[in-house]
Design a protein around this motif. Structure first.
Motif, PDB file in Angstrom:
ATOM      1  N   GLY A 200       0.806  -1.209   0.000  1.00  0.00           N
ATOM      2  CA  GLY A 200       0.000   0.000   0.000  1.00  0.00           C
ATOM      3  C   GLY A 200       0.840   1.259   0.000  1.00  0.00           C
ATOM      4  O   GLY A 200       2.078   1.223   0.130  1.00  0.00           O
ATOM      5  N   VAL A 201       0.179   2.409  -0.127  1.00  0.00           N
ATOM      6  CA  VAL A 201       0.852   3.711  -0.125  1.00  0.00           C
ATOM      7  C   VAL A 201       1.427   3.956   1.267  1.00  0.00           C
ATOM      8  O   VAL A 201       0.724   3.849   2.275  1.00  0.00           O
ATOM      9  CB  VAL A 201      -0.132   4.829  -0.509  1.00  0.00           C
ATOM     10  N   ARG A 202       2.708   4.292   1.298  1.00  0.00           N
ATOM     11  CA  ARG A 202       3.386   4.469   2.572  1.00  0.00           C
ATOM     12  C   ARG A 202       3.371   5.939   2.966  1.00  0.00           C
ATOM     13  O   ARG A 202       3.836   6.809   2.210  1.00  0.00           O
ATOM     14  CB  ARG A 202       4.816   3.959   2.466  1.00  0.00           C
ATOM     15  N   LEU A 203       2.858   6.234   4.147  1.00  0.00           N
ATOM     16  CA  LEU A 203       2.799   7.600   4.671  1.00  0.00           C
ATOM     17  C   LEU A 203       4.029   7.846   5.536  1.00  0.00           C
ATOM     18  O   LEU A 203       4.171   7.259   6.603  1.00  0.00           O
ATOM     19  CB  LEU A 203       1.519   7.801   5.485  1.00  0.00           C
ATOM     20  N   ILE A 284      -7.334   6.779  -0.017  1.00  0.00           N
ATOM     21  CA  ILE A 284      -6.348   6.006  -0.767  1.00  0.00           C
ATOM     22  C   ILE A 284      -5.958   4.742  -0.011  1.00  0.00           C
ATOM     23  O   ILE A 284      -6.224   4.587   1.174  1.00  0.00           O
ATOM     24  CB  ILE A 284      -5.103   6.858  -1.103  1.00  0.00           C
ATOM     25  N   ASP A 285      -5.301   3.843  -0.727  1.00  0.00           N
ATOM     26  CA  ASP A 285      -4.931   2.535  -0.168  1.00  0.00           C
ATOM     27  C   ASP A 285      -3.628   2.665   0.614  1.00  0.00           C
ATOM     28  O   ASP A 285      -2.550   2.307   0.148  1.00  0.00           O
ATOM     29  CB  ASP A 285      -4.783   1.522  -1.304  1.00  0.00           C
ATOM     30  N   LEU A 286      -3.743   3.171   1.843  1.00  0.00           N
ATOM     31  CA  LEU A 286      -2.571   3.324   2.687  1.00  0.00           C
ATOM     32  C   LEU A 286      -2.071   1.964   3.170  1.00  0.00           C
ATOM     33  O   LEU A 286      -2.858   1.023   3.352  1.00  0.00           O
ATOM     34  CB  LEU A 286      -2.892   4.196   3.900  1.00  0.00           C
ATOM     35  N   GLU A 287      -0.783   1.885   3.397  1.00  0.00           N
ATOM     36  CA  GLU A 287      -0.178   0.700   3.978  1.00  0.00           C
ATOM     37  C   GLU A 287      -0.832   0.389   5.327  1.00  0.00           C
ATOM     38  O   GLU A 287      -0.963   1.267   6.182  1.00  0.00           O
ATOM     39  CB  GLU A 287       1.320   0.967   4.162  1.00  0.00           C
ATOM     40  N   ILE A 288      -1.261  -0.823   5.526  1.00  0.00           N
ATOM     41  CA  ILE A 288      -1.953  -1.191   6.763  1.00  0.00           C
ATOM     42  C   ILE A 288      -1.035  -1.010   7.960  1.00  0.00           C
ATOM     43  O   ILE A 288       0.138  -1.388   7.931  1.00  0.00           O
ATOM     44  CB  ILE A 288      -2.441  -2.656   6.687  1.00  0.00           C
ATOM     45  N   GLY A 289      -1.562  -0.417   9.034  1.00  0.00           N
ATOM     46  CA  GLY A 289      -0.775  -0.217  10.245  1.00  0.00           C
ATOM     47  C   GLY A 289      -1.295   0.923  11.079  1.00  0.00           C
ATOM     48  O   GLY A 289      -2.352   1.513  10.793  1.00  0.00           O
ATOM     49  N   ASP A 290      -0.549   1.260  12.122  1.00  0.00           N
ATOM     50  CA  ASP A 290      -0.988   2.276  13.075  1.00  0.00           C
ATOM     51  C   ASP A 290      -1.125   3.658  12.459  1.00  0.00           C
ATOM     52  O   ASP A 290      -2.013   4.427  12.837  1.00  0.00           O
ATOM     53  CB  ASP A 290      -0.015   2.327  14.257  1.00  0.00           C
ATOM     54  N   ALA A 291      -0.224   4.006  11.530  1.00  0.00           N
ATOM     55  CA  ALA A 291      -0.294   5.326  10.909  1.00  0.00           C
ATOM     56  C   ALA A 291      -1.586   5.479  10.120  1.00  0.00           C
ATOM     57  O   ALA A 291      -2.281   6.502  10.232  1.00  0.00           O
ATOM     58  CB  ALA A 291       0.912   5.566  10.010  1.00  0.00           C
ATOM     59  N   ALA A 292      -1.926   4.454   9.341  1.00  0.00           N
ATOM     60  CA  ALA A 292      -3.171   4.501   8.572  1.00  0.00           C
ATOM     61  C   ALA A 292      -4.375   4.538   9.508  1.00  0.00           C
ATOM     62  O   ALA A 292      -5.342   5.280   9.274  1.00  0.00           O
ATOM     63  CB  ALA A 292      -3.260   3.298   7.643  1.00  0.00           C
ATOM     64  N   ASN A 293      -4.330   3.766  10.578  1.00  0.00           N
ATOM     65  CA  ASN A 293      -5.433   3.752  11.535  1.00  0.00           C
ATOM     66  C   ASN A 293      -5.612   5.116  12.196  1.00  0.00           C
ATOM     67  O   ASN A 293      -6.739   5.553  12.456  1.00  0.00           O
ATOM     68  CB  ASN A 293      -5.191   2.686  12.610  1.00  0.00           C
ATOM     69  N   PHE A 294      -4.503   5.777  12.486  1.00  0.00           N
ATOM     70  CA  PHE A 294      -4.545   7.102  13.097  1.00  0.00           C
ATOM     71  C   PHE A 294      -5.246   8.085  12.167  1.00  0.00           C
ATOM     72  O   PHE A 294      -6.118   8.859  12.592  1.00  0.00           O
ATOM     73  CB  PHE A 294      -3.128   7.559  13.416  1.00  0.00           C
ATOM     74  N   VAL A 295      -4.859   8.067  10.898  1.00  0.00           N
ATOM     75  CA  VAL A 295      -5.469   8.952   9.902  1.00  0.00           C
ATOM     76  C   VAL A 295      -6.960   8.674   9.782  1.00  0.00           C
ATOM     77  O   VAL A 295      -7.789   9.598   9.805  1.00  0.00           O
ATOM     78  CB  VAL A 295      -4.777   8.777   8.535  1.00  0.00           C
ATOM     79  N   ARG A 296      -7.321   7.415   9.666  1.00  0.00           N
ATOM     80  CA  ARG A 296      -8.721   7.059   9.472  1.00  0.00           C
ATOM     81  C   ARG A 296      -9.554   7.376  10.714  1.00  0.00           C
ATOM     82  O   ARG A 296     -10.725   7.788  10.614  1.00  0.00           O
ATOM     83  CB  ARG A 296      -8.838   5.590   9.088  1.00  0.00           C
TER      84      ARG A 296
END
Length: 460
Positions: A200-203, A284-296
């Protein structure tokens, strides 16, 4: 040509205010001498020197605050003003720290909040003194230097100087402010430990905002776009009316959001750039993980709302609904924090708001940090101080039906007993406090001078 500008008093006032606007008094790095930086200290020194040149007594309270005073008597009328300003931000038509006069407007950071009103009060005192007026109460213009980020200056003043018998602060709106909502400032933090390299897209990072009491007008995210995101960005701008742009920087893609700044007490007047960027990243299809969860999480619980509904904070009373501002964000691959500024209804308690916040973040792994609460301020409409200032306002404006109001902003009126905010924004005037192209009209400046003269006379 504005008639006030043509008078000797008007010319002197405008030149004095331009000199004050020219000083960048955004809070800076503390030094051994200057607790809030050299810029704020320079503004304080400027005002004290000006007051002294007009024949007033002046004193510097250890660079935290200062005062300009005249008259005699055991009792004292305080006029509570501040000289610090919020960061200027970008996109100004005229330089924020040059005091630019264009037709009947003086542009610059602080012209409305709070340098213009402070200077009008000083000249109201000067007008009274020059006329031979002998007040029964001393009149003290108290000048703080840290109002925009905590009012530690007034805490210091209260501990080290004389407390006024009664006071007003020209740092809000006309007519009289008989209630100020409670203020909460806090961070929501999370340390990241989980990231799945799933293609996925890496933030890499996400930053936005310059002060919690401002609606952020810029935000920026840096991505490694392993999947197409530009078509989504373009569609998002078209459907949501947002202003997101992008550029390549090596292997990364930088996404920038532009919004419209506003005061955190009225976030509905702005466009939150952080919220706009979170909304896009959630698509967007963010890389699964804590950063994506935080954003969502924050897009789901805040989004573009300014009333806290999705944060379990849909609270209101007979005076005001709760106001919610997502002011700052700082995220990298290992941790993130969001800074929130809330204005809560006058009749509610800190615990009422805390309960909703705890409910929202439960089981999320998000922790609360740097919690700061300022209780609401409230006076009945028939309180003598409120009633006297309302009489002044009604006589000056001719608006006999005007009533005192409540606001989400916080002023120095909370710092001392028997104090309220009075002015300085007139009804119908454009409010650009904490926004780009802040200005004061010369007509309003002239009216401020006269109404403050009348208020000081009535209270002293």
């Amino acid at each position: 040509m504005n008639a006030f500008l043509e008078t000797s008093e008007g010319k002197m006032l405008i030149e004095a205010l331009k000199g004050l606007i020219d000083i960048d008094s955004t809070e800076g790095r503390a030094t051994a001498v200057y607790p809030f930086g050299e810029g704020v200290a320079e503004a304080l020194h400027y005002m004290l020197a000006l007051g002294k040149s007009y024949g007033f007594k002046t004193e510097n309270i250890d660079e935290y605050a200062g005062y300009i005073e005249f008259g005699d008597g055991a009792e004292m009328l305080g006029i509570l003003c501040h000289l610090d300003v919020v960061p200027a931000g970008d996109g100004w038509t005229y330089p924020p720290f040059e005091g630019t006069l264009v037709e009947d407007r003086l542009y610059g950071r602080g012209t409305l909040d709070d340098k213009g009103p402070a200077m009008a009060c000083l000249f109201a005192m000067k007008r009274l003194k020059d006329s031979g007026y002998k007040p029964s109460r001393r009149i003290r213009l108290i000048l703080g230097t840290n109002e925009e980020s905590g009012s530690k200056c007034m805490d210091y003043y209260v501990e080290h100087a004389e407390i006024p018998t009664l006071a007003f602060s020209p740092d809000a709106d006309f007519p009289v402010i008989h209630g100020e909502m409670g203020i909460l400032l806090f961070e929501l933090k999370k340390t990241f430990s989980d990231r799945l390299e799933d293609g996925g897209v890496r933030l890499l990072n996400l930053k936005g905002g310059t002060a919690p009491n401002m609606v952020p007008d810029t935000a920026e995210a840096v991505l490694i776009d392993t999947k197409p995101v530009i078509p989504i960005l373009e569609a998002y701008n078209e459907t949501k009316g947002t202003s997101l742009s992008y550029e390549r920087a090596g292997d990364t893609l930088i996404i920038r959001a532009s919004g419209v700044s506003a005061h955190a007490s009225t976030p509905e007047k702005g466009k939150n750039a952080i919220a706009a960027l979170l909304g896009f990243l959630d698509l967007i299809d963010l890389e699964i993980g804590d950063a994506a969860n935080f954003v969502r999480f924050f897009n789901r619980t805040v989004g573009s709302e300014t009333d806290g509904t999705s944060f379990h904070l849909n609270l209101k009373d007979a005076y005001n609904p709760l106001v919610f501002n997502l002011g700052m964000i700082d995220l990298n691959e290992t941790e993130a924090s969001v800074t929130i500024n809330i204005r809560y209804p006058i009749t509610l308690k800190e615990a009422d708001v805390k309960r909703g916040i705890d409910t929202t973040i439960s089981n999320s792994g998000i922790q609360i940090g740097n919690w700061l609460n300022i209780d609401p301020l409230f006076y009945e409409k028939d309180h003598p101080l409120v009633a006297t200032l309302m009489d002044v306002y009604r006589e000056f404006t001719g608006d006999l039906k005007a009533e005192p109001i409540t606001i989400g902003g916080g002023t120095y009126a909370r710092s001392v007993p028997n104090a309220v905010a009075f002015g300085a924004l007139f009804e119908g005037s454009e409010d650009l406090m904490h926004q780009k192209d802040e200005y004061i009209s010369l007509d309003d400046l002239s009216k401020m001078l006269t109404i403050f003269e009348k208020a000081i006379r009535a209270l002293s």
